[in-house]
Design an enzyme around this catalytic site. Sequence first.
Site, PDB file in Angstrom:
ATOM      1  N   ASN A  46      -7.620   2.651  -5.388  1.00  0.00           N
ATOM      2  CA  ASN A  46      -7.901   1.236  -5.650  1.00  0.00           C
ATOM      3  C   ASN A  46      -6.968   0.635  -6.701  1.00  0.00           C
ATOM      4  OD1 ASN A  46     -10.053   1.206  -3.810  1.00  0.00           O
ATOM      5  ND2 ASN A  46     -11.406   2.117  -5.338  1.00  0.00           N
ATOM      6  N   GLU A  91     -15.622   9.082  -2.193  1.00  0.00           N
ATOM      7  CA  GLU A  91     -15.290   8.295  -3.388  1.00  0.00           C
ATOM      8  C   GLU A  91     -16.280   8.509  -4.530  1.00  0.00           C
ATOM      9  OE1 GLU A  91     -13.554   4.468  -2.617  1.00  0.00           O
ATOM     10  OE2 GLU A  91     -14.065   3.775  -4.614  1.00  0.00           O
ATOM     11  N   HIS A 102      -8.684  -8.139  -5.638  1.00  0.00           N
ATOM     12  CA  HIS A 102      -9.899  -8.723  -5.056  1.00  0.00           C
ATOM     13  C   HIS A 102     -10.222 -10.065  -5.700  1.00  0.00           C
ATOM     14  CE1 HIS A 102     -11.469  -4.648  -3.377  1.00  0.00           C
ATOM     15  NE2 HIS A 102     -10.736  -5.300  -2.502  1.00  0.00           N
ATOM     16  N   GLU A 155       0.838  -1.205   0.000  1.00  0.00           N
ATOM     17  CA  GLU A 155       0.000   0.000   0.000  1.00  0.00           C
ATOM     18  C   GLU A 155       0.873   1.256   0.000  1.00  0.00           C
ATOM     19  OE1 GLU A 155      -3.222  -0.196  -0.400  1.00  0.00           O
ATOM     20  OE2 GLU A 155      -3.823  -2.186   0.296  1.00  0.00           O
TER      21      GLU A 155
END
Length: 361
Positions: free
Chosen positions: A243, A235, A250, A183
């Site tokens: 993202n 968002e 995901h 991240e």
Amino acid sequence: MTLVNVTTPGGNYPIHIQSGRLGALDTAIPADATAIALVSNATVLARYGQRVRQALGRTGKPLVEVVLPDGEAHKTWQSLNMIFDELLQNTLDRKAVLVAFGGGVIGDMGGFAAACYMRGIRFIQVPTTLLAQVDSSVGGKTAINHPLGKNMIGAFHQPISVEIDPAVLATLPPREISAGLAEVVKYGLIIDAPFFEWCERNAGALRALEPQVLTYAIQRSCELKAHVVSQDERESGLRAILNLGHTFGHAIEAGLGYGAWLHGEAVGCGMVQAAELSADLLGFPRADVERVRSLIEAIGCPTVAPDLGRDRWVRLMGNDKKVQGGSLRFVLMPRIGEAVCTDVDAAALDAVFQRTVGAGV
Ligand SMILES: NC(=O)c1ccc[n+]([C@@H]2O[C@H](COP(=O)([O-])OP(=O)(O)OC[C@H]3O[C@@H](n4cnc5c(N)ncnc54)[C@H](O)[C@@H]3O)[C@@H](O)[C@H]2O)c1
């Protein structure tokens, strides 16, 4: 102590970053708080509970401890209710302050409980994983999981402060450190090319938790996340660039079963795939794809994606929450330090799968 300020329509608040900060948590509790609800789990409390209890005890305020079961599998309605039960049984009122003390799971659940209890009470994020310190504790997204989808039930609720003690990362398993570093790298890729280069130079020191390097990485990540969130709290646009790597990531998490890969590991690999797709569609330089791959490898995350089967990959990416109107939506990069959200035809993914998916993974 390092200070980062977050400014959002939902509230302005400081992020304090300091080794040993846990021992000064009393200074973060507002004078008018009627009680403190400490929400955590046994893993974190076994290591740091005493220090935090001692600090919070100095406020002289009633302290209610809520110990939740550890793990993503427990980010549920049942755990949320455990928090409400304790708060109600101890007659905590609207002026109580909730302290979410743990990783992103505790932070998301504690924050959501604070958003709902008596229609909203104040809460403080005390993140204890790298992912939580650089990402989930900042920005006010709170949630629990539903059997039909991750983070599907939640609220935007900003904390009144974020208290970060980088020293607690010493007890975090190395895999969790690598996942958090993915991240960190993400911020460089989407918004700050010099920071990406800094990460390239300091990958080893970051993994070794070298204090100064680590503190700077946390500070810069918080600054960049605060910058994005301040422009788009809910968002509706810009925040979606956070993202990067997540649509692929995901699919990996869901396809292998949650927990097989850590979220950050899946995002790290997903960023390599997003770089490949960016090269195909936006002219992202091939040499920079290799830089992304090398850095993800250097921080200890996988760079070869699992073989989920082409159709399953696409289906799982379609299940991603960020789908708009049926087309697959990706965050891509024209160059390092810049990101855009764009719809992509599934056919464009085949070449990326060929270059990023490993047979035996
Ligand atoms: N709200 C947001 O904006 C946002 C952003 C990213 C991720 N998230 C959420 O964050 C969660 C993942 O968070 P995470 O990666 O921190 O996982 P986690 O909260 O499950 O923590 C990982 C493990 O480390 C343990 N742990 C925590 N601190 C420790 C320490 N100092 N020493 C030793 N062990 C420690 C935890 O108890 C847990 O077992 C997911 O649920 C994800 O949806 C939220």
